[in-house]
Design a protein around this motif. Structure first.
Motif, PDB file in Angstrom:
ATOM      1  N   UNK A  23    -136.763  42.833   0.528  1.00 33.28           N
ATOM      2  CA  UNK A  23    -136.944  44.249   0.871  1.00 33.28           C
ATOM      3  C   UNK A  23    -137.546  44.456   2.258  1.00 33.28           C
ATOM      4  N   UNK A  24    -138.293  43.465   2.731  1.00 34.18           N
ATOM      5  CA  UNK A  24    -138.909  43.594   4.060  1.00 34.18           C
ATOM      6  C   UNK A  24    -137.958  43.159   5.174  1.00 34.18           C
ATOM      7  N   UNK A  25    -136.734  42.775   4.803  1.00 32.12           N
ATOM      8  CA  UNK A  25    -135.785  42.354   5.824  1.00 32.12           C
ATOM      9  C   UNK A  25    -135.949  40.910   6.237  1.00 32.12           C
ATOM     10  N   UNK A  26    -136.742  40.174   5.506  1.00 31.15           N
ATOM     11  CA  UNK A  26    -136.915  38.745   5.806  1.00 31.15           C
ATOM     12  C   UNK A  26    -135.895  37.937   5.024  1.00 31.15           C
ATOM     13  N   UNK A  27    -135.482  36.806   5.583  1.00 32.54           N
ATOM     14  CA  UNK A  27    -134.537  35.939   4.889  1.00 32.54           C
ATOM     15  C   UNK A  27    -135.203  35.371   3.642  1.00 32.54           C
TER      16      UNK A  27
ATOM     17  N   UNK B 107    -120.646  41.024   2.237  1.00 30.55           N
ATOM     18  CA  UNK B 107    -121.701  41.952   2.632  1.00 30.55           C
ATOM     19  C   UNK B 107    -122.819  41.931   1.592  1.00 30.55           C
ATOM     20  N   UNK B 108    -122.401  41.939   0.312  1.00 28.07           N
ATOM     21  CA  UNK B 108    -123.365  41.941  -0.785  1.00 28.07           C
ATOM     22  C   UNK B 108    -124.229  40.678  -0.758  1.00 28.07           C
ATOM     23  N   UNK B 109    -123.558  39.544  -0.483  1.00 26.42           N
ATOM     24  CA  UNK B 109    -124.292  38.271  -0.427  1.00 26.42           C
ATOM     25  C   UNK B 109    -125.320  38.309   0.700  1.00 26.42           C
ATOM     26  N   UNK B 110    -124.917  38.893   1.812  1.00 26.34           N
ATOM     27  CA  UNK B 110    -125.846  38.989   2.943  1.00 26.34           C
ATOM     28  C   UNK B 110    -127.050  39.844   2.581  1.00 26.34           C
TER      29      UNK B 110
END
Lengths: 164, 474
Positions: free
Chosen positions: A159-163, A150-153
């Motif tokens: 911060x903007x939710x972009x990969x 989960x942490x890695x993901x």
């Protein structure tokens, strides 16, 4: 018919209900286990065949006075990975019946929810035997692995939710 | 009427009643068995077995294999156990002071490593000290090495002390289980918590080839002495035990293959260390424990659960086996005489135990006595030869019919010896058996009972294995 006088007939009917797969049969199966009319192993297999997905289908089992039913409810919740039952499962970690505790620990391990790490981490203080200790360690390991994933993901996204 | 005639008349009447009851009783048992078999053939067993196999809560079964100098058969036995179609298995081989390579062959085959001693359950007494324990990397097979006390029971008790399964299955090291046999025996335990013990069919493996526990070539053994045992086992297991089990009156579950709830066995302290009929002793102990505590219970039998064992191929081995069995029968009838004609024990006390006394224990004496009386009667002209012959033919005829019925059931249900040649040969064996084989077993039985009455201490006989059950080699 789950109250048929012949144990073999009751077990056969429970198996058939499992194959039919109707959720409406679950309360009767749980009641059969609680009343000692249905062997827990047969009742549990029926529940697994029905494959309920909602927590409320099994909640009655967690509140039961019968240890056999609490054990079935815990084990089923784990195998079916019903995540909404994490908290009731954590409550069963302090159950007086060792079979129920073992089933609850295994189920929490199967759910592998990082939120269980804290509860499992505190539990060794209450552990009474080696078997339970080994189960706790295995469950904790599952939860930690899930947490790291989960942490890695989270780290992979900015911060903007972009990969990232 | 002279005194001799009066005596002869009374004796003849007593014997006539004895044989009449025997014939009626046999017909009754066969009818119950036939009804039971008919019922079982219609029951959806496959469905139950599939469900049990995939059940995560299927009870763990600890299979206890006592082995004393069994290097010839131990690999075949353990291989057959590892081929069992059952999800939760623990195999416990008890190396009971073997002086041959029993432990070595196991070590080489299964990569055993020494492990920490198990925590034993002290409710069961073990006389021979445990020396060491070994296990496979997967933990499924454990070998307990112990000092031998010369009794199989002590080895089984060593296994019972460390078994972890909810159910315990006791088999002989010269036995091989069919892959589905354990699953078949476990299903009733899962369905009905009141079931405490269950037995399966044990058949001679002589002449049969196996692969993975399954017979690949089913031939009848070459020797008559072995064929007689095939008919004898078919009759006893398929009909006798099915019939008695239906009425909860089973007095014995073979030591070669039986399954019990571990708790029920531990409650009575495991097997009687000194007993020569420890399998019957165990079952009667379990019956007594439940009846005396007024706890509802059942002992069942499933003829479809098959176990193969190496039957004695030499007359001398068969003789010592039968003498030992008869001695054991004397022991258990003496130990459990309180059950005889005791209505508290229901079918077991009122029918099964008296049957054991009258038609197993007393049969050889009465057969010889009856024969002598017949000869005397004919010689004195009191009884017509025709009447004696008619009585004899009726007895032999009934025994043959029961044998033929058992053979027919195995053809239709178990499908073991199915070719026309095999069936005809078995029919012929069944016809000859009461004339040749049974008188022999009667003589040995009398010797065994005599030893029991005299209190002569018997030891377990050493059976020279021919390796009828070969390991797969895969």
């Amino acid at each position: 018919m789950l109250r048929d006088p012949h144990a073999r007939v009751r077990a056969g009917l429970a198996r058939a209900l499992g194959y039919v797969g109707t959720r409406e049969a679950i309360p009767a199966v749980l009641q059969g286990i609680e009343d000692g009319l249905l062997p827990p192993s047969v009742g549990m297999m029926t529940i697994l065949r029905i494959y309920p997905r909602r927590a409320e289908d099994l909640e009655y089992g967690f509140r039961s006075e019968a240890a056999a039913l609490r054990r079935v409810a815990a084990a089923s919740a784990g195998i079916l990975e019903i995540r909404d039952l994490r908290e009731p499962l954590e409550e069963l970690l302090t159950d007086a019946d060792p079979g129920v505790r073992y089933a609850a620990i295994e189920a929490i391990g199967r759910l592998a929810d990082p939120r269980s790490i804290e509860v499992l981490g505190q539990h060794p203080l209450l552990v009474r035997d080696q078997e339970e200790w080994a189960l706790i360690e295995a469950a904790l390991e599952n939860c930690r692995v899930a947490n790291e994933a989960r942490q890695r993901m989270i780290d992979d996204f900015d911060e903007e939710g972009e990969l990232a | 009427m002279t005194g001799l005639m009066t005596t002869l008349t009374v004796i003849t009447l007593v014997l006539a009643v004895y044989y009449l009851v025997y014939h009626l009783g046999t017909i009754w048992i066969v009818m119950i068995a036939a009804r039971e078999i008919g019922r079982e053939t219609r029951w959806p067993h496959k469905f139950e077995e599939i469900e049990t196999f995939s059940n995560p809560l299927a009870p763990t079964v600890s299979v206890i294999v006592p082995a004393h100098n069994e290097e010839m058969g131990i690999l075949a036995a353990v291989d057959s156990l590892r081929h069992l179609r059952y999800p939760a298995l623990e195999i416990l081989v008890i190396d009971d002071g073997s002086t041959d390579r029993t432990l070595d062959v196991l070590m080489n085959r299964y990569e055993l490593r020494q492990c920490r001693p198990s925590h034993p359950d002290d409710r069961v007494l073990q006389l021979g000290e445990t020396l060491s324990e070994f296990e496979t990397p997967d933990g499924v097979l454990r070998v307990v090495q112990k000092r031998s006390m010369g009794r199989r029971a002590d080895a089984v008790n060593a296994g019972l002390r460390v078994a972890r399964g909810e159910l315990v299955c006791m088999i002989d090291a010269d036995s091989m289980l069919a892959p589905d046999s354990l699953l078949r025996l476990v299903v009733p335990f899962m369905d009905d918590p009141s079931i405490v013990a269950s037995g399966g069919t044990v058949l001679p493996a002589n002449g049969i080839s196996f692969r993975g526990g399954n017979p690949t070539k089913t031939r009848l053994p070459k020797k008559w002495i072995e064929r007689f045992q095939v008919v004898e086992y078919l009759r006893a297991f398929i009909l006798g035990r099915s019939g008695w089990a239906r009425r909860n009156g089973l007095t014995i579950i073979s030591g070669a293959f039986g399954l019990c709830r571990r708790e029920a066995v531990l409650r009575i302290g495991g097997l009687e260390g000194e007993s020569l009929a420890e399998d019957a002793d165990l079952l009667l102990g379990v019956h007594a424990d439940h009846v005396e505590r007024a706890v509802p219970y059942r002992v069942v039998f499933d003829a479809r659960a098959l176990c193969w064992t190496e039957a004695p191929a030499e007359l001398s081995q068969l003789r010592s086996q039968r003498i030992r069995w008869a001695h054991g029968l004397d022991e258990i009838l003496s130990k459990y005489r309180r059950m005889l004609f005791n209505p508290k024990y229901r079918v077991l006390g009122m029918f099964a135990m008296p049957w054991l006394l009258a038609y197993e224990y007393a049969a050889p004496f009465l057969a010889i006595f009856g024969f002598a009386i017949s000869v005397l009667g004919v010689a004195t002209g009191w009884v017509a030869l025709d009447a004696v012959l008619l009585l004899g033919i009726t007895g032999i005829g009934l025994a043959t019919i029961v044998g033929i019925f058992a053979i027919t059931v195995q053809v239709m249900w178990l499908r073991l010896y199915v070719s026309l040649g095999q069936v005809l040969l078995l029919f012929l064996t069944s016809l000859i058996e009461p004339l040749v084989y049974r008188p022999l077993t009667f003589i040995w039985q009398i010797r065994g009972i005599w030893r029991g009455r005299r209190g002569i201490e018997s030891q377990w006989g050493v059976m020279q294995r021919k390796g009828a059950l070969e390991a797969d080699g895969d």
